[in-house]
Write an enzyme that holds these catalytic residues in place. Structure first.
Site, PDB file in Angstrom:
ATOM      1  N   ARG A  46       0.852  -1.189   0.000  1.00 24.82           N
ATOM      2  CA  ARG A  46       0.000   0.000   0.000  1.00 24.82           C
ATOM      3  C   ARG A  46       0.889   1.240   0.000  1.00 24.82           C
ATOM      4  O   ARG A  46       0.612   2.230  -0.662  1.00 24.82           O
ATOM      5  CB  ARG A  46      -0.938   0.012   1.217  1.00 24.82           C
ATOM      6  CG  ARG A  46      -1.627   1.364   1.404  1.00 24.82           C
ATOM      7  CD  ARG A  46      -2.874   1.331   2.270  1.00 24.82           C
ATOM      8  NE  ARG A  46      -2.827   0.456   3.402  1.00 24.82           N
ATOM      9  CZ  ARG A  46      -2.148   0.692   4.537  1.00 24.82           C
ATOM     10  NH1 ARG A  46      -1.446   1.787   4.691  1.00 24.82           N
ATOM     11  NH2 ARG A  46      -2.157  -0.188   5.509  1.00 24.82           N
ATOM     12  N   TYR A  98     -16.925  17.902 -13.787  1.00 21.05           N
ATOM     13  CA  TYR A  98     -17.444  16.545 -13.842  1.00 21.05           C
ATOM     14  C   TYR A  98     -18.473  16.392 -12.709  1.00 21.05           C
ATOM     15  O   TYR A  98     -18.207  16.828 -11.576  1.00 21.05           O
ATOM     16  CB  TYR A  98     -16.275  15.565 -13.690  1.00 21.05           C
ATOM     17  CG  TYR A  98     -16.714  14.156 -13.445  1.00 21.05           C
ATOM     18  CD1 TYR A  98     -17.537  13.502 -14.355  1.00 21.05           C
ATOM     19  CD2 TYR A  98     -16.329  13.472 -12.302  1.00 21.05           C
ATOM     20  CE1 TYR A  98     -17.962  12.210 -14.131  1.00 21.05           C
ATOM     21  CE2 TYR A  98     -16.739  12.174 -12.072  1.00 21.05           C
ATOM     22  CZ  TYR A  98     -17.559  11.550 -12.992  1.00 21.05           C
ATOM     23  OH  TYR A  98     -17.981  10.276 -12.756  1.00 21.05           O
ATOM     24  N   ASP A 170      -7.938  20.202 -12.832  1.00 21.39           N
ATOM     25  CA  ASP A 170      -8.291  18.896 -13.381  1.00 21.39           C
ATOM     26  C   ASP A 170      -7.956  18.955 -14.867  1.00 21.39           C
ATOM     27  O   ASP A 170      -8.631  19.621 -15.653  1.00 21.39           O
ATOM     28  CB  ASP A 170      -9.788  18.641 -13.145  1.00 21.39           C
ATOM     29  CG  ASP A 170     -10.212  17.248 -13.612  1.00 21.39           C
ATOM     30  OD1 ASP A 170      -9.545  16.695 -14.500  1.00 21.39           O
ATOM     31  OD2 ASP A 170     -11.224  16.734 -13.096  1.00 21.39           O
ATOM     32  N   LYS A 195      -8.842   8.131 -18.662  1.00 21.04           N
ATOM     33  CA  LYS A 195      -9.180   8.777 -19.938  1.00 21.04           C
ATOM     34  C   LYS A 195      -7.984   8.768 -20.907  1.00 21.04           C
ATOM     35  O   LYS A 195      -7.499   7.720 -21.235  1.00 21.04           O
ATOM     36  CB  LYS A 195      -9.696  10.184 -19.675  1.00 21.04           C
ATOM     37  CG  LYS A 195     -10.624  10.303 -18.460  1.00 21.04           C
ATOM     38  CD  LYS A 195     -11.905   9.492 -18.590  1.00 21.04           C
ATOM     39  CE  LYS A 195     -12.820   9.803 -17.417  1.00 21.04           C
ATOM     40  NZ  LYS A 195     -13.727   8.776 -17.041  1.00 21.04           N
TER      41      LYS A 195
HETATM   42  C1  LIG Z   1     -12.911  15.721 -15.917  1.00 20.90           C
HETATM   43  C2  LIG Z   1     -13.040  14.522 -15.030  1.00 20.90           C
HETATM   44  N1  LIG Z   1     -12.469  14.540 -13.824  1.00 20.90           N
HETATM   45  C3  LIG Z   1     -12.556  13.484 -12.972  1.00 20.90           C
HETATM   46  C4  LIG Z   1     -13.251  12.343 -13.322  1.00 20.90           C
HETATM   47  C5  LIG Z   1     -13.355  11.202 -12.353  1.00 20.90           C
HETATM   48  O1  LIG Z   1     -12.496  10.175 -12.758  1.00 20.90           O
HETATM   49  P1  LIG Z   1     -12.740   8.628 -12.432  1.00 20.90           P
HETATM   50  O2  LIG Z   1     -13.963   8.194 -13.190  1.00 20.90           O
HETATM   51  O3  LIG Z   1     -11.487   7.961 -12.891  1.00 20.90           O
HETATM   52  O4  LIG Z   1     -12.942   8.507 -10.951  1.00 20.90           O
HETATM   53  C6  LIG Z   1     -13.863  12.280 -14.581  1.00 20.90           C
HETATM   54  C7  LIG Z   1     -14.625  11.080 -14.977  1.00 20.90           C
HETATM   55  O5  LIG Z   1     -15.308  11.049 -15.973  1.00 20.90           O
HETATM   56  C8  LIG Z   1     -13.754  13.402 -15.453  1.00 20.90           C
HETATM   57  O6  LIG Z   1     -14.341  13.404 -16.666  1.00 20.90           O
END
Ligand SMILES: Cc1ncc(COP(=O)(O)O)c(C=O)c1O
Length: 377
Positions: A46, A98, A170, A195
């Protein structure tokens, strides 16, 4: 080295024991210790895992940070970053993030005495008005999911730093190939590695990269203490995905532009959101702040019925949540990724019932356009 070379080689030296060019998946929970208090830098998986460490080293270089920590998902990375904020402190956040980020902040973190202002971060004056002396964090998404608005990272970082707040970006939609927020003034950059970094729709993960050693140390402490680590297999998949990031992003970009231009001319479409179109409100900022415009596009078909009929007809483009894979993915934000945002708020922000989001893949552009056209017809 150049960015493409770094994608392939940073943190990716051949494994020393055998010379294996592809760094192995260290599928272990623990490590034999030579004696009490004596180990080779590895005590428990971990806390540290060699495959995960390689990915963290690679992303540190790609984003130009002091270090990186990889987590079980993008949301786990956001959760870890949120521990920089304490009870009584305040967060300014893009009003268009998101949906899961909004849900985590409003339904979970708000229960612990943290307050939020969700503002239009494409408007620096709105951000300036929202920042207070107790503001501890500015959370930006640029481009935003799914309306593709941009935030001026350099300018907003300056505003946040005046009150000592940290700036988190982000960078999931852009990837480090298109945008490097730390070089623009941000303190922490995060990705859902699910992604574009992973790139093949076969892994879920997240990463936080910080500019200072102190922030990296805290993120490492949280990673170990709360335990939402990225698994060895997922670390391997993201590390492998990143090796082709540049060639994938170049093709994503080329196809993204073609699709956006095609959609912009289509009589059935009310509005196309893509920073590469001269009609986009932050087109000039995109040219300044990003290396390209990417492959994320949203467009409005005017009604839920029209969007539903269109989505039922696409064949090559797969209807699904997520984005950034080699295959073109198409989704309906209001009922999928942004379903957790109240309807009234969604409509106000432009996540209308007719809005469709497309993550343009790297197939032949002619095939993507033909599929869209037959679905419109
Ligand atoms: C811009 C963005 N940030 C964060 C996330 C969250 O990521 P995860 O689905 O890997 O938890 C997403 C998920 O679609 C996203 O599109």
């Amino acid at each position: 080295m150049g960015f493409s070379t770094d994608c392939i080689h940073a943190g990716n030296e051949p494994e020393p024991a055998t010379g294996s060019v592809s760094f192995p998946i260290y599928q272990t929970s623990t490590y034999v210790q030579e004696g009490l208090g004596q180990n080779r830098g590895f005590d428990y998986a971990r806390t540290v895992n060699p495959t995960r460490s390689r990915l963290e080293e690679n992303l540190t270089v790609l984003e130009g940070g002091a270090g990186a920590k990889a987590f079980a998902s993008g949301m786990a990375a956001i959760t870890a970053i949120s521990t920089f904020v304490k009870q009584g402190e305040h967060v300014v956040c893009s009003n268009m993030t998101y949906g899961g980020t909004y849900r985590y902040y409003t339904k979970i973190l708000a229960r612990y005495g943290v307050t939020f202002d969700f503002v239009d971060t494409s408007d620096p004056a709105a951000v300036e008005r929202a920042i207070r002396p107790e503001t501890r964090m500015l959370h930006l998404e640029s481009p935003t999911n799914p309306t593709m608005r941009l935030a001026d990272i350099a300018r907003l970082s300056e505003l946040a730093h005046r009150v000592g707040a940290i700036v988190v970006v982000d960078n999931t939609f852009a990837s480090p190939y298109l945008q490097q927020p730390l070089s623009l003034g941000a303190d922490i950059v995060m990705h859902s590695t699910t992604k574009f970094l992973g790139g093949h729709s076969d892994t879920v993960g997240g990463v936080a990269i910080a500019k200072t050693k102190e922030h990296v140390e805290w993120l490492g402490f949280v990673q170990n203490s709360s335990g939402a680590i990225l698994s060895p297999m997922d670390s391997f998949l993201v590390l492998r995905g990143i090796k082709t990031l540049v060639v994938r992003m170049e093709r994503h970009e080329e196809n993204g532009r073609k699709v956006a231009e095609h959609l912009a001319k289509h009589p059935k479409i009310k509005q196309v959101h893509y920073p590469g179109l001269p009609s986009h409100p932050e087109h000039a900022l995109a040219k300044k702040q990003m290396r390209g415009f990417g492959a994320m596009i949203s467009f409005d078909l005017g009604s839920l019925e029209a969007a539903g009929a269109f989505l039922a007809k696409v064949r090559l483009c797969s209807l699904g949540e997520s984005l950034g894979g080699v295959e073109t993915l198409i989704s309906h934000p209001a009922s999928m990724t942004h379903g957790s945002i109240p309807e009234e708020e969604r409509n106000r922000l432009g996540v209308t019932p007719g809005l469709v989001r497309i993550s343009v893949g790297i197939e032949d552009a002619a095939d993507i356009l033909a599929d869209l056209d037959q679905a419109f017809a």
